[in-house]
Design an enzyme around this catalytic site. Structure first.
Site: not given
Ligand code: NAD
Ligand code: MN
Length: 481
Positions: A169, A243, A277, A378
């Site tokens: 997704k 992650e 991140c 964050e």
């Molecule tokens: P998010 O958690 O809002 O979304 C991540 C994904 O999860 C999206 O595809 C979203 O549509 C999906 N999602 C939303 N609700 C869901 C549910 N109920 N069940 C399953 N999936 C669902 O995060 P974001 O705003 O897209 O990204 C930013 C965050 O990601 C920051 O906290 C950042 O630190 C983290 N991040 C971590 C890493 C790493 O490698 N550790 C890398 C990049 C980003």
């Protein structure tokens, strides 16, 4: 530009769609079909149908397909980067780096396909014991918007190399570049091996994590959603590699080169508009070198030109949304109230050319206390907190005193750098550089920054089980003893 869903090797058009906005200008860049739970279930079924045959595929077939995808992405680097820049707002250079690293990642995992080995294990008896690594089966990949191509392809390439099937997704706010290279994946792999279902996180994402037919989950995103993913994985007893967020410390010791450290830390916090991140969001600086380092960072911040990522003169694009922009304002107010000193930035730029986008100035706060909210949460934007310390011990203590533990950096010329690095409880520690990712290198967080590692050969573990085979060579036929 419109992309439908891709299930079982076929395109599927659906009624609902997601319009993708350029956060720098508000223009609509394109759209994708917006799937629902039913679409997700059908994608999982398609992946399930071919999982067994795909598991037994010739490693060289997987190698060829991964290289073919790499070749096709490499051909399109500029075009995909442009699209990625438009849908996320990130600078073209950052976008090109992301796509190039994606190509290397596919090549790295193409090379891994025929090198996945078990071990032979000495045993004290007449038993011969060996292990083999087997794919899980159907794997789900849920991807954030900040590096959608790099992060999505990291786990997808590993899963495919190790003989798993994939349902992914893409993120709602930036799905287009994934759909672009996703066509190459669908094309180069047998039908059903790769399925792509954009759609709301709480429908498609939720189904992918709750469905009992999914054998392993890879999730990158926020802690709030990550925790729910782990709960769903627990219900089905399937492994989840998660992650999550970070609040990465950058320690600068007195012997460091203040200009290099300043430039590096400014890059670490302002590149990708701080939506990293591993953003170096906490500067923990020894008081003896503080002035020179902070002056350099402020100089860097004030020289950054804001604009659309697609404009070659732009040094920093917008944040992803109006709501992220509001978060930045709220953190600035919070920092002021807690007594921090604003050195630069802190507001939405008043340039009328930028008023259609979600811009925010590169911002530096001095006199931040380790307990302040801006030093602990964050922020995911271009806001740096400066914390002063007077000893190396204090620097290590402050650096480790966080619920997050994704990536630290350490700036020093001292030979003891690795001794200090060993005491930093972070999944990644960079010395004399802001944290970087490389296809060869394992990546992931400690503590609340996540569970598991992706990337490198370590990533293979996230997508394979270890099966142990024990062959008894002792004399048999004596019946039950
Ligand atoms: P998010 O958690 O809002 O979304 C991540 C994904 O999860 C999206 O595809 C979203 O549509 C999906 N999602 C939303 N609700 C869901 C549910 N109920 N069940 C399953 N999936 C669902 O995060 P974001 O705003 O897209 O990204 C930013 C965050 O990601 C920051 O906290 C950042 O630190 C983290 N991040 C971590 C890493 C790493 O490698 N550790 C890398 C990049 C980003
Ligand atoms: Mn967008």
């Amino acid at each position: 530009m419109h992309y439908p869903l891709s299930i079982g090797g076929r395109q599927r058009s659906v009624d609902r769609r997601i319009d993708v906005e350029n956060p720098a200008t508000g223009e609509i860049v394109g759209s994708v079909g917006s799937g629902n739970r039913k679409d997700a279930v059908q994608a999982i079924e398609a992946a399930r149908d071919v999982a067994r045959t795909w598991q037994q595929s010739d490693p060289h077939e997987r190698e060829r397909a991964l290289h073919a995808v790499a070749d096709r992405i490499e051909n399109d680097v500029e075009e995909i980067a442009r699209l990625l820049s438009r849908e996320t707002g990130k600078c073209l250079g950052t976008a090109e780096d992301e796509i190039r690293e994606t190509v290397s990642q596919f090549r790295f995992y193409a090379g891994v396909t025929d090198k996945i080995r078990g071990s032979t294990i000495p045993t004290p008896t007449d038993r011969f014991n060996y292990t083999r690594r087997a794919p899980y089966g159907v794997t789900a990949h849920i991807v954030p918007w900040n590096y959608p191509v790099l992060i999505g392809s990291r786990s997808i390439a590993t899963a495919l190399a190790t003989g798993n099937t994939v349902v992914t997704k893409p993120p709602g706010s930036a799905p287009l570049s994934t759909m672009w290279y996703g066509e190459y994946l669908v094309d180069e792999f047998p039908d059903g091996v790769v399925n792509i279902v954009p759609g709301p996180g709480n429908e498609v994402g939720a189904e992918l994590t709750e469905n009992g037919d999914v054998d392993a989950i890879s999730f990158t995103g926020s802690n709030r959603i990550g925790q729910r993913v782990i709960e769903s994985a627990a219900k089905n007893i399937v492994p989840a590699d998660v992650e999550l967020g970070g609040k990465s410390p950058a320690i600068v010791l007195p012997d460091a080169d203040p200009t290099e450290a300043g430039v590096g830390i400014a890059t670490g916090i302002f590149s990708n508009t701080g939506q990293n991140c591993v953003a170096t969001s906490r500067l923990i600086v020894h008081e003896e070198i503080k002035q020179a380092v902070v002056e350099e960072i402020v100089r860097q911040a004030e020289s950054i030109e804001l604009g659309p990522g697609t404009d070659p003169s732009t040094g920093m694009g917008p944040v992803i949304s109006a709501s992220a922009q509001k978060d930045m304002q709220a953190y600035v107010e919070m920092a002021k109230e807690s007594g921090a000193t604003l050195l630069t930035g802190g507001t939405i730029p008043n340039d009328p050319d930028l008023s259609d986008g979600h811009f925010f100035q590169p911002t530096v706060f001095d006199d931040v206390e380790p307990d302040d909210r801006i030093a602990n949460e964050e922020i995911f934007g271009p806001i740096l907190s400066v914390i002063s310390v007077s000893t190396v011990e204090d620097a290590i203590t402050v650096a480790n005193d966080s619920r997050y533990a994704l990536a630290a950096s350490l700036w020093t010329e001292r030979l003891e750098a690795t001794t200090i690095a060993d005491r930093l409880d972070h999944g990644v520690v960079a010395v004399n550089s802001f944290p970087v990712t490389m296809p060869q290198s394992p990546f992931g967080g400690n503590k609340e920054s996540g569970i598991g590692r992706e990337g490198g050969l370590e990533g293979v573990r996230a997508f394979t089980t270890v099966d142990s085979v024990i062959v008894d060579h002792s004399e048999m036929g004596t019946g039950y003893r």
